[in-house]
Design a protein around this motif. Structure first.
Motif, PDB file in Angstrom:
ATOM      1  N   GLY A 165       0.819  -1.199   0.000  1.00 39.75           N
ATOM      2  CA  GLY A 165       0.000   0.000   0.000  1.00 39.75           C
ATOM      3  C   GLY A 165       0.846   1.238   0.000  1.00 39.75           C
ATOM      4  O   GLY A 165       0.499   2.255  -0.571  1.00 39.75           O
ATOM      5  N   GLY A 166       2.023   1.172   0.662  1.00 40.37           N
ATOM      6  CA  GLY A 166       2.889   2.324   0.729  1.00 40.37           C
ATOM      7  C   GLY A 166       3.512   2.672  -0.604  1.00 40.37           C
ATOM      8  O   GLY A 166       3.994   3.786  -0.801  1.00 40.37           O
ATOM      9  N   ASP A 167       3.549   1.723  -1.543  1.00 43.19           N
ATOM     10  CA  ASP A 167       4.131   1.964  -2.857  1.00 43.19           C
ATOM     11  C   ASP A 167       3.165   2.671  -3.796  1.00 43.19           C
ATOM     12  O   ASP A 167       3.568   3.121  -4.866  1.00 43.19           O
ATOM     13  CB  ASP A 167       4.569   0.629  -3.491  1.00 43.19           C
ATOM     14  N   LYS A 168       1.919   2.740  -3.438  1.00 43.09           N
ATOM     15  CA  LYS A 168       0.930   3.366  -4.311  1.00 43.09           C
ATOM     16  C   LYS A 168       0.835   4.851  -4.008  1.00 43.09           C
ATOM     17  O   LYS A 168       0.691   5.271  -2.869  1.00 43.09           O
ATOM     18  CB  LYS A 168      -0.446   2.711  -4.142  1.00 43.09           C
ATOM     19  N   VAL A 169       0.925   5.659  -5.058  1.00 45.69           N
ATOM     20  CA  VAL A 169       0.835   7.105  -4.922  1.00 45.69           C
ATOM     21  C   VAL A 169      -0.633   7.509  -5.023  1.00 45.69           C
ATOM     22  O   VAL A 169      -1.337   7.120  -5.959  1.00 45.69           O
ATOM     23  CB  VAL A 169       1.650   7.805  -6.027  1.00 45.69           C
ATOM     24  N   ILE A 170      -1.106   8.290  -4.073  1.00 45.90           N
ATOM     25  CA  ILE A 170      -2.498   8.725  -4.048  1.00 45.90           C
ATOM     26  C   ILE A 170      -2.587  10.133  -4.646  1.00 45.90           C
ATOM     27  O   ILE A 170      -1.901  11.053  -4.205  1.00 45.90           O
ATOM     28  CB  ILE A 170      -3.064   8.726  -2.611  1.00 45.90           C
ATOM     29  N   VAL A 171      -3.454  10.264  -5.644  1.00 52.55           N
ATOM     30  CA  VAL A 171      -3.611  11.531  -6.360  1.00 52.55           C
ATOM     31  C   VAL A 171      -5.027  12.049  -6.138  1.00 52.55           C
ATOM     32  O   VAL A 171      -6.003  11.299  -6.246  1.00 52.55           O
ATOM     33  CB  VAL A 171      -3.350  11.354  -7.870  1.00 52.55           C
ATOM     34  N   ASP A 176       2.933   3.320  -9.410  1.00 51.90           N
ATOM     35  CA  ASP A 176       1.564   2.839  -9.272  1.00 51.90           C
ATOM     36  C   ASP A 176       0.778   3.934  -8.545  1.00 51.90           C
ATOM     37  O   ASP A 176       1.264   4.515  -7.574  1.00 51.90           O
ATOM     38  CB  ASP A 176       1.549   1.552  -8.458  1.00 51.90           C
ATOM     39  N   TYR A 177      -0.427   4.236  -9.024  1.00 51.21           N
ATOM     40  CA  TYR A 177      -1.161   5.337  -8.421  1.00 51.21           C
ATOM     41  C   TYR A 177      -2.656   5.078  -8.393  1.00 51.21           C
ATOM     42  O   TYR A 177      -3.179   4.201  -9.082  1.00 51.21           O
ATOM     43  CB  TYR A 177      -0.880   6.638  -9.187  1.00 51.21           C
ATOM     44  N   GLU A 178      -3.323   5.881  -7.587  1.00 53.84           N
ATOM     45  CA  GLU A 178      -4.780   5.841  -7.476  1.00 53.84           C
ATOM     46  C   GLU A 178      -5.300   7.265  -7.542  1.00 53.84           C
ATOM     47  O   GLU A 178      -4.850   8.139  -6.790  1.00 53.84           O
ATOM     48  CB  GLU A 178      -5.179   5.193  -6.146  1.00 53.84           C
ATOM     49  N   LEU A 179      -6.234   7.529  -8.458  1.00 55.40           N
ATOM     50  CA  LEU A 179      -6.792   8.870  -8.634  1.00 55.40           C
ATOM     51  C   LEU A 179      -8.159   8.944  -7.980  1.00 55.40           C
ATOM     52  O   LEU A 179      -9.044   8.150  -8.276  1.00 55.40           O
ATOM     53  CB  LEU A 179      -6.903   9.199 -10.123  1.00 55.40           C
ATOM     54  N   ASN A 180      -8.318   9.923  -7.079  1.00 53.87           N
ATOM     55  CA  ASN A 180      -9.576  10.074  -6.341  1.00 53.87           C
ATOM     56  C   ASN A 180     -10.167  11.466  -6.556  1.00 53.87           C
ATOM     57  O   ASN A 180      -9.442  12.467  -6.543  1.00 53.87           O
ATOM     58  CB  ASN A 180      -9.340   9.865  -4.838  1.00 53.87           C
ATOM     59  N   ASN A 181     -11.477  11.511  -6.733  1.00 53.14           N
ATOM     60  CA  ASN A 181     -12.196  12.778  -6.865  1.00 53.14           C
ATOM     61  C   ASN A 181     -12.554  13.278  -5.470  1.00 53.14           C
ATOM     62  O   ASN A 181     -13.515  12.818  -4.869  1.00 53.14           O
ATOM     63  CB  ASN A 181     -13.454  12.575  -7.713  1.00 53.14           C
ATOM     64  N   ILE A 182     -11.777  14.239  -4.959  1.00 51.96           N
ATOM     65  CA  ILE A 182     -11.986  14.682  -3.579  1.00 51.96           C
ATOM     66  C   ILE A 182     -12.556  16.102  -3.494  1.00 51.96           C
ATOM     67  O   ILE A 182     -12.878  16.578  -2.410  1.00 51.96           O
ATOM     68  CB  ILE A 182     -10.684  14.605  -2.763  1.00 51.96           C
ATOM     69  N   GLY A 183     -12.696  16.783  -4.652  1.00 51.03           N
ATOM     70  CA  GLY A 183     -13.206  18.147  -4.636  1.00 51.03           C
ATOM     71  C   GLY A 183     -12.078  19.163  -4.528  1.00 51.03           C
ATOM     72  O   GLY A 183     -10.954  18.828  -4.137  1.00 51.03           O
ATOM     73  N   TRP A 184     -12.380  20.425  -4.859  1.00 51.17           N
ATOM     74  CA  TRP A 184     -11.348  21.446  -4.928  1.00 51.17           C
ATOM     75  C   TRP A 184     -10.811  21.854  -3.558  1.00 51.17           C
ATOM     76  O   TRP A 184      -9.609  21.811  -3.308  1.00 51.17           O
ATOM     77  CB  TRP A 184     -11.876  22.672  -5.673  1.00 51.17           C
ATOM     78  N   ASP A 185     -11.691  22.279  -2.665  1.00 47.14           N
ATOM     79  CA  ASP A 185     -11.230  22.798  -1.369  1.00 47.14           C
ATOM     80  C   ASP A 185     -10.411  21.789  -0.561  1.00 47.14           C
ATOM     81  O   ASP A 185      -9.417  22.165   0.071  1.00 47.14           O
ATOM     82  CB  ASP A 185     -12.422  23.285  -0.544  1.00 47.14           C
ATOM     83  N   PRO A 186     -10.783  20.484  -0.548  1.00 48.52           N
ATOM     84  CA  PRO A 186     -10.000  19.522   0.238  1.00 48.52           C
ATOM     85  C   PRO A 186      -8.602  19.226  -0.310  1.00 48.52           C
ATOM     86  O   PRO A 186      -7.783  18.628   0.398  1.00 48.52           O
ATOM     87  CB  PRO A 186     -10.867  18.255   0.211  1.00 48.52           C
ATOM     88  N   ILE A 187      -8.345  19.610  -1.562  1.00 47.10           N
ATOM     89  CA  ILE A 187      -7.052  19.283  -2.161  1.00 47.10           C
ATOM     90  C   ILE A 187      -5.893  19.826  -1.333  1.00 47.10           C
ATOM     91  O   ILE A 187      -4.910  19.123  -1.048  1.00 47.10           O
ATOM     92  CB  ILE A 187      -6.973  19.816  -3.610  1.00 47.10           C
ATOM     93  N   PHE A 188      -6.000  21.063  -0.915  1.00 46.17           N
ATOM     94  CA  PHE A 188      -4.875  21.736  -0.259  1.00 46.17           C
ATOM     95  C   PHE A 188      -4.584  21.169   1.135  1.00 46.17           C
ATOM     96  O   PHE A 188      -3.439  20.806   1.416  1.00 46.17           O
ATOM     97  CB  PHE A 188      -5.133  23.244  -0.239  1.00 46.17           C
ATOM     98  N   PRO A 189      -5.572  21.042   2.013  1.00 47.62           N
ATOM     99  CA  PRO A 189      -5.277  20.417   3.307  1.00 47.62           C
ATOM    100  C   PRO A 189      -4.904  18.946   3.193  1.00 47.62           C
ATOM    101  O   PRO A 189      -4.144  18.432   4.021  1.00 47.62           O
ATOM    102  CB  PRO A 189      -6.570  20.602   4.107  1.00 47.62           C
ATOM    103  N   SER A 190      -5.416  18.265   2.165  1.00 46.67           N
ATOM    104  CA  SER A 190      -5.085  16.842   1.990  1.00 46.67           C
ATOM    105  C   SER A 190      -3.616  16.644   1.669  1.00 46.67           C
ATOM    106  O   SER A 190      -3.000  15.663   2.089  1.00 46.67           O
ATOM    107  CB  SER A 190      -5.957  16.222   0.889  1.00 46.67           C
ATOM    108  N   LEU A 191      -3.037  17.575   0.909  1.00 48.99           N
ATOM    109  CA  LEU A 191      -1.592  17.512   0.662  1.00 48.99           C
ATOM    110  C   LEU A 191      -0.820  17.802   1.941  1.00 48.99           C
ATOM    111  O   LEU A 191       0.207  17.180   2.221  1.00 48.99           O
ATOM    112  CB  LEU A 191      -1.200  18.518  -0.415  1.00 48.99           C
ATOM    113  N   LYS A 192      -1.328  18.745   2.720  1.00 51.06           N
ATOM    114  CA  LYS A 192      -0.647  19.119   3.956  1.00 51.06           C
ATOM    115  C   LYS A 192      -0.617  17.965   4.954  1.00 51.06           C
ATOM    116  O   LYS A 192       0.385  17.726   5.621  1.00 51.06           O
ATOM    117  CB  LYS A 192      -1.352  20.323   4.583  1.00 51.06           C
ATOM    118  N   ASN A 193      -1.756  17.246   5.077  1.00 49.87           N
ATOM    119  CA  ASN A 193      -1.819  16.187   6.094  1.00 49.87           C
ATOM    120  C   ASN A 193      -1.402  14.818   5.566  1.00 49.87           C
ATOM    121  O   ASN A 193      -1.433  13.832   6.300  1.00 49.87           O
ATOM    122  CB  ASN A 193      -3.212  16.120   6.723  1.00 49.87           C
ATOM    123  N   GLY A 194      -1.032  14.745   4.291  1.00 51.22           N
ATOM    124  CA  GLY A 194      -0.530  13.487   3.738  1.00 51.22           C
ATOM    125  C   GLY A 194      -1.592  12.525   3.265  1.00 51.22           C
ATOM    126  O   GLY A 194      -1.281  11.386   2.916  1.00 51.22           O
TER     127      GLY A 194
END
Length: 257
Positions: free
Chosen positions: A22-28, A63-81
């Motif tokens: 799971g750690g090898d998969k990049v979450i986008v 290896d990656y996974e693309l998720n539709n999380i919405g615009w506003d959550p993008i920024f804090p989601s990068l911050k918190n990993g």
């Protein structure tokens, strides 16, 4: 007793292997409401950004996974990993560079004003006195605010650009300020609506999109190298022509850092 111990060890090994995999998969993360860059086709996320991401990740061997999380959550989601990369037509700005990292640019854009025939708009300054729609937290909002003022009551904020354009179509607002390719897509999808588009190079400067990553992310070097290869080997042009019907200015793009 030994059998129970063996079972425990096997379970532990499976858990460790699963965690490593799971750690090898990049979450986008993305906001799939910004056609033609990303939108939903049923439950599938499609668009220029989606195809480009696939090409870059393949080139990078990630290896990656693309998720539709919405615009506003993008920024804090990068911050918190919660996510490792964000791709959603995100403009590289000085303010964002203070908190995040970006890859090299992958798309040149500018802002357009979309409105219906009968509304008197010839330049960006004509937005004054008009009811304008923008997507909140985007450079479209900032561009409109630079003309009409940050607290202007005629400036209406929408969760997505798609909602702003829907409000324009319904006659609830008079104009939308958004990115050039998004405005062109709206015109293409509404051929009988007499949608007008105006650009203004004096007030709307060129801007560039990049993949956004956490500040100091080790992914930057890998992504930059893969993105450069995809641009140089012709794959980028193929994807661009598929979604925009024209050839990209690759030389200008490669000269941007």
């Amino acid at each position: 007793m030994k059998k129970n111990l063996l079972i425990v060890l096997l379970i532990s090994m499976v858990a460790i292997l699963a965690a490593c995999g799971g750690g090898d998969k990049v979450i986008v993360g993305t906001d799939a409401a910004f056609a033609p860059f990303e939108s939903l086709d049923g439950e599938e996320i499609v668009g220029f950004d989606v195809d480009l991401l696939a090409a870059v990740m393949e080139e990078a061997g990630l290896d990656y996974e693309l998720n539709n999380i919405g615009w506003d959550p993008i920024f804090p989601s990068l911050k918190n990993g919660s996510i490792d990369i964000a791709i959603s037509g995100i403009t590289i700005t000085d303010e964002r560079n203070e908190e995040y990292d970006f890859t090299r640019p992958y798309f040149e854009s500018t802002h357009m004003i979309a409105f219906y025939e009968g509304t008197d708009i010839k330049t960006a300054t004509d937005l004054e006195g008009k009811v304008i729609g923008v997507q909140t937290g985007t450079t479209g909002q900032f561009a409109a605010e630079s003309i009409v003022g940050e607290l202007n009551p005629d400036l209406q904020l929408f969760e997505t650009t798609a909602l702003a354009l829907a409000a324009l179509k319904q006659g609830n607002i008079e104009a939308v300020v958004t990115d050039i390719a998004v405005a062109a897509e709206f015109v293409k999808n509404n051929p009988d609506d007499n949608v007008q588009l105006v650009s203004d190079a004096e007030n709307f400067e060129a801007e560039y999109y990049g993949l956004m990553i956490a500040d100091g992310s080790e992914l930057k070097e890998t992504l930059d190298k893969a993105l450069t290869t995809v641009i140089e080997d012709g794959k980028y042009a193929e994807i661009y022509e598929k979604w925009f019907g024209t050839s990209p200015d690759v030389e200008t793009l490669l000269n941007q850092q």
